[in-house]
Design a protein around this motif. Structure first.
Motif, PDB file in Angstrom:
ATOM      1  N   ILE A  20       0.873  -1.060   0.036  1.00 30.31           N
ATOM      2  CA  ILE A  20       0.010  -0.051   0.059  1.00 30.31           C
ATOM      3  C   ILE A  20       0.874   1.256   0.053  1.00 30.31           C
ATOM      4  O   ILE A  20       0.379   2.205  -0.104  1.00 30.31           O
ATOM      5  N   PHE A  21       2.149   1.095   0.078  1.00 21.44           N
ATOM      6  CA  PHE A  21       2.976   2.171   0.190  1.00 21.44           C
ATOM      7  C   PHE A  21       4.409   2.030  -0.595  1.00 21.44           C
ATOM      8  O   PHE A  21       4.544   0.749  -0.722  1.00 21.44           O
ATOM      9  N   GLN A  22       5.066   3.011  -1.039  1.00 15.49           N
ATOM     10  CA  GLN A  22       6.428   2.896  -1.714  1.00 15.49           C
ATOM     11  C   GLN A  22       7.436   3.492  -1.189  1.00 15.49           C
ATOM     12  O   GLN A  22       7.021   4.856  -0.797  1.00 15.49           O
ATOM     13  N   VAL A  23       8.582   3.138  -0.836  1.00 13.57           N
ATOM     14  CA  VAL A  23       9.638   3.834  -0.464  1.00 13.57           C
ATOM     15  C   VAL A  23      10.291   4.334  -1.589  1.00 13.57           C
ATOM     16  O   VAL A  23      10.913   3.483  -2.164  1.00 13.57           O
ATOM     17  N   GLY A  24      10.466   5.621  -2.071  1.00 13.10           N
ATOM     18  CA  GLY A  24      11.045   6.230  -3.552  1.00 13.10           C
ATOM     19  C   GLY A  24      12.420   6.741  -3.105  1.00 13.10           C
ATOM     20  O   GLY A  24      12.905   6.438  -1.999  1.00 13.10           O
ATOM     21  N   LYS A  25      12.648   7.285  -4.121  1.00 10.29           N
ATOM     22  CA  LYS A  25      14.075   7.800  -4.024  1.00 10.29           C
ATOM     23  C   LYS A  25      14.587   8.753  -2.697  1.00 10.29           C
ATOM     24  O   LYS A  25      15.481   9.055  -2.545  1.00 10.29           O
ATOM     25  N   ASN A  26      13.605   9.346  -2.212  1.00 15.12           N
ATOM     26  CA  ASN A  26      13.591  10.273  -0.945  1.00 15.12           C
ATOM     27  C   ASN A  26      13.518   9.470   0.387  1.00 15.12           C
ATOM     28  O   ASN A  26      14.095  10.081   1.258  1.00 15.12           O
ATOM     29  N   GLY A  27      13.665   8.180   0.079  1.00 16.61           N
ATOM     30  CA  GLY A  27      13.904   7.432   1.333  1.00 16.61           C
ATOM     31  C   GLY A  27      12.501   7.518   2.377  1.00 16.61           C
ATOM     32  O   GLY A  27      11.733   7.640   1.940  1.00 16.61           O
ATOM     33  N   PRO A  30       9.457  11.899   6.647  1.00 13.95           N
ATOM     34  CA  PRO A  30       8.638  12.236   8.078  1.00 13.95           C
ATOM     35  C   PRO A  30       7.060  12.085   7.597  1.00 13.95           C
ATOM     36  O   PRO A  30       6.403  11.374   8.303  1.00 13.95           O
ATOM     37  N   GLU A  31       6.715  12.423   6.188  1.00 18.42           N
ATOM     38  CA  GLU A  31       5.370  12.266   5.757  1.00 18.42           C
ATOM     39  C   GLU A  31       4.982  10.850   5.774  1.00 18.42           C
ATOM     40  O   GLU A  31       3.802  10.386   5.873  1.00 18.42           O
ATOM     41  N   LEU A  32       6.220   9.984   5.043  1.00 17.82           N
ATOM     42  CA  LEU A  32       5.937   8.428   4.999  1.00 17.82           C
ATOM     43  C   LEU A  32       5.863   7.910   6.274  1.00 17.82           C
ATOM     44  O   LEU A  32       4.840   7.083   6.503  1.00 17.82           O
ATOM     45  N   ARG A  33       6.544   8.154   7.350  1.00 18.32           N
ATOM     46  CA  ARG A  33       6.340   7.634   8.499  1.00 18.32           C
ATOM     47  C   ARG A  33       5.176   8.013   9.201  1.00 18.32           C
ATOM     48  O   ARG A  33       4.641   7.018   9.797  1.00 18.32           O
ATOM     49  N   GLU A  34       4.448   9.139   8.964  1.00 19.16           N
ATOM     50  CA  GLU A  34       3.088   9.432   9.480  1.00 19.16           C
ATOM     51  C   GLU A  34       2.207   8.739   8.945  1.00 19.16           C
ATOM     52  O   GLU A  34       1.194   8.019   9.518  1.00 19.16           O
ATOM     53  N   THR A  35       2.168   8.494   7.509  1.00 18.88           N
ATOM     54  CA  THR A  35       1.162   7.732   6.741  1.00 18.88           C
ATOM     55  C   THR A  35       1.331   6.354   7.314  1.00 18.88           C
ATOM     56  O   THR A  35       0.070   5.709   7.361  1.00 18.88           O
ATOM     57  N   VAL A  36       2.444   5.631   7.292  1.00 18.96           N
ATOM     58  CA  VAL A  36       2.556   4.285   7.825  1.00 18.96           C
ATOM     59  C   VAL A  36       2.071   4.035   9.300  1.00 18.96           C
ATOM     60  O   VAL A  36       1.513   3.194   9.535  1.00 18.96           O
ATOM     61  N   HIS A  37       2.233   5.135  10.020  1.00 19.53           N
ATOM     62  CA  HIS A  37       1.874   5.071  11.550  1.00 19.53           C
ATOM     63  C   HIS A  37       0.455   5.122  11.505  1.00 19.53           C
ATOM     64  O   HIS A  37      -0.209   4.230  12.279  1.00 19.53           O
ATOM     65  N   LEU A  65      11.704   2.273   9.222  1.00 17.44           N
ATOM     66  CA  LEU A  65      10.276   2.484   9.590  1.00 17.44           C
ATOM     67  C   LEU A  65       9.728   1.846  10.852  1.00 17.44           C
ATOM     68  O   LEU A  65       9.002   2.344  11.423  1.00 17.44           O
ATOM     69  N   SER A  66      10.355   0.555  11.089  1.00 12.88           N
ATOM     70  CA  SER A  66       9.858  -0.118  12.300  1.00 12.88           C
ATOM     71  C   SER A  66      10.273   0.506  13.538  1.00 12.88           C
ATOM     72  O   SER A  66       9.413   0.781  14.322  1.00 12.88           O
ATOM     73  N   SER A  67      11.672   1.298  13.661  1.00 13.19           N
ATOM     74  CA  SER A  67      11.966   1.760  14.743  1.00 13.19           C
ATOM     75  C   SER A  67      11.284   3.107  15.023  1.00 13.19           C
ATOM     76  O   SER A  67      10.675   3.681  15.958  1.00 13.19           O
ATOM     77  N   ARG A  68      10.800   3.964  13.854  1.00 10.04           N
ATOM     78  CA  ARG A  68      10.241   5.111  13.984  1.00 10.04           C
ATOM     79  C   ARG A  68       8.734   4.887  14.212  1.00 10.04           C
ATOM     80  O   ARG A  68       8.287   5.960  14.478  1.00 10.04           O
ATOM     81  N   THR A  69       8.143   3.966  13.840  1.00 10.63           N
ATOM     82  CA  THR A  69       6.804   3.600  14.070  1.00 10.63           C
ATOM     83  C   THR A  69       6.447   2.788  15.376  1.00 10.63           C
ATOM     84  O   THR A  69       5.241   2.620  15.560  1.00 10.63           O
TER      85      THR A  69
END
Length: 101
Positions: A20-27, A30-37, A65-69
């Motif tokens: 449901i998500f993709q980790v792109g060239k930006n790695g 914080p936005e990805l971390r928030e949406t994954v959370h 991502l695991s450590s941040r969420t």
């Protein structure tokens, strides 16, 4: 910490899921971390795809991502990985019980 039996159970559940998500060239932003959370709170089990143009490998992105969420890495296979975190408000997935020590 997940036991091997619980991990196997979650892997079987994630087998038919789409990423449901993709980790792109930006790695891992914080936005990805928030949406994954947010997605982990709603679904508890999610699959994420790591694109080839990313500087991070799938294992590194999963651990970050695991450590941040506050979630657990269930599986890393190919360019995809699966994360699990029990919902705080309404748990949906019931894990097999861990044996008493």
């Amino acid at each position: 910490m997940l036991t091997s039996k619980q991990r196997a159970y979650l892997r079987s559940m994630a087998n038919g899921m789409d990423a449901i998500f993709q980790v792109g060239k930006n790695g891992v932003t914080p936005e990805l971390r928030e949406t994954v959370h947010t997605a982990l709170e709603a679904r508890e089990l999610i699959k994420i795809n790591v694109l080839d143009n990313n500087m991070l490998g799938p294992r590194e992105a999963a651990e970050m991502l695991s450590s941040r969420t506050g979630s657990e890495v269930v599986q890393v296979i190919g360019n995809k990985f699966v994360l699990f975190r029990q919902s705080k408000t309404k748990p949906v997935i019931e894990l097999p019980k861990a044996p008493k020590a």
